[in-house]
Design a protein around this motif. Sequence first.
Motif, PDB file in Angstrom:
ATOM      1  N   THR A  45      24.033 -18.061   4.190  1.00 48.15           N
ATOM      2  CA  THR A  45      23.993 -19.178   3.519  1.00 48.15           C
ATOM      3  C   THR A  45      23.902 -19.169   1.886  1.00 48.15           C
ATOM      4  OG1 THR A  45      21.864 -19.812   3.658  1.00 48.15           O
ATOM      5  CG2 THR A  45      23.544 -20.754   5.445  1.00 48.15           C
ATOM      6  N   GLU A  46      24.377 -19.924   1.218  1.00 46.03           N
ATOM      7  CA  GLU A  46      24.189 -19.780  -0.312  1.00 46.03           C
ATOM      8  C   GLU A  46      22.649 -19.906  -0.667  1.00 46.03           C
ATOM      9  OE1 GLU A  46      25.213 -22.027  -4.585  1.00 46.03           O
ATOM     10  OE2 GLU A  46      26.236 -22.606  -2.400  1.00 46.03           O
ATOM     11  N   GLY A  96      27.704 -15.293  -0.495  1.00 52.12           N
ATOM     12  CA  GLY A  96      27.169 -15.898   0.784  1.00 52.12           C
ATOM     13  C   GLY A  96      28.595 -15.612   1.718  1.00 52.12           C
ATOM     14  N   THR A 131      20.418 -18.584   1.348  1.00 53.86           N
ATOM     15  CA  THR A 131      19.574 -17.125   1.572  1.00 53.86           C
ATOM     16  C   THR A 131      20.138 -16.224   0.435  1.00 53.86           C
ATOM     17  OG1 THR A 131      20.068 -17.429   3.877  1.00 53.86           O
ATOM     18  CG2 THR A 131      20.114 -15.289   3.215  1.00 53.86           C
ATOM     19  N   VAL A 132      21.249 -16.463   0.152  1.00 52.49           N
ATOM     20  CA  VAL A 132      21.722 -15.549  -1.221  1.00 52.49           C
ATOM     21  C   VAL A 132      20.800 -15.930  -2.434  1.00 52.49           C
ATOM     22  CG1 VAL A 132      23.314 -15.033  -3.045  1.00 52.49           C
ATOM     23  CG2 VAL A 132      23.803 -15.463  -0.487  1.00 52.49           C
ATOM     24  N   ASN A 156      26.887 -17.104  -5.994  1.00 51.53           N
ATOM     25  CA  ASN A 156      25.992 -17.001  -4.927  1.00 51.53           C
ATOM     26  C   ASN A 156      26.707 -17.591  -3.642  1.00 51.53           C
ATOM     27  OD1 ASN A 156      23.927 -16.202  -6.575  1.00 51.53           O
ATOM     28  ND2 ASN A 156      22.975 -18.012  -6.552  1.00 51.53           N
TER      29      ASN A 156
END
Length: 214
Positions: A177-178, A171, A180-181, A167
């Motif tokens: 951002t992580e 990202g 969001t992933v 992730n």
Amino acid sequence: MRIVLADDDVLLREGLSSLLERSGYEVVGQAGDGSELLELVRELAPDLAIVDIRMPPDHSTEGLQAARAIREEWPEVGILVLSAHAEVEHAMELLAGGESIGYLLKSRITDVDDLIESLGRIAAGGSVVDPALVQELVAARRMDDPLAVLTPREREVLELMAEGRSNAGIGRLLWVTEGTVEKHVHSILAKLPLPETEDDHRRVLAVLTFLETH
């Protein structure tokens, strides 16, 4: 261009013949069924055959069968098959026959310019596919594609997952951002028809689904 017509609807056949003659084509023969059509092609050696897909005696695929026979015996003859409906399976079988071949809905022949352009493309060795058939094919592909439920961004994330990226790595590549992933990944796992197991296992199954469709 010398053309033969095959359709059991006499009014439609005569109307199409008149339209073609006014457009500068020579209609050298007309047939009401597949057998008559093959006799005409054998006798007259036309440049192109326009064939209704459904003709006597059973009104099923007699026209398609005649078109197949023409392609096998006289491959130099162009073929345009007309159909009242967009029948994907029959059309794909026909179009697999190679060059100088076409499939149009009967409703399309009311547009004279469109019809004449199609005949010209077939005469030049090309293929003609009715736009309605293209839409049917796209719809069928979407129905068969398990990834069709995903957004473009989710597809992008899944593709990077298939490359083995974490992730955090995804990202960095997508400039998000992580967290969001992670939201995208959870959405992917929820949308795909995957068995309810641990998320790590479902992540692998999602990747396998992606690979199977590519």
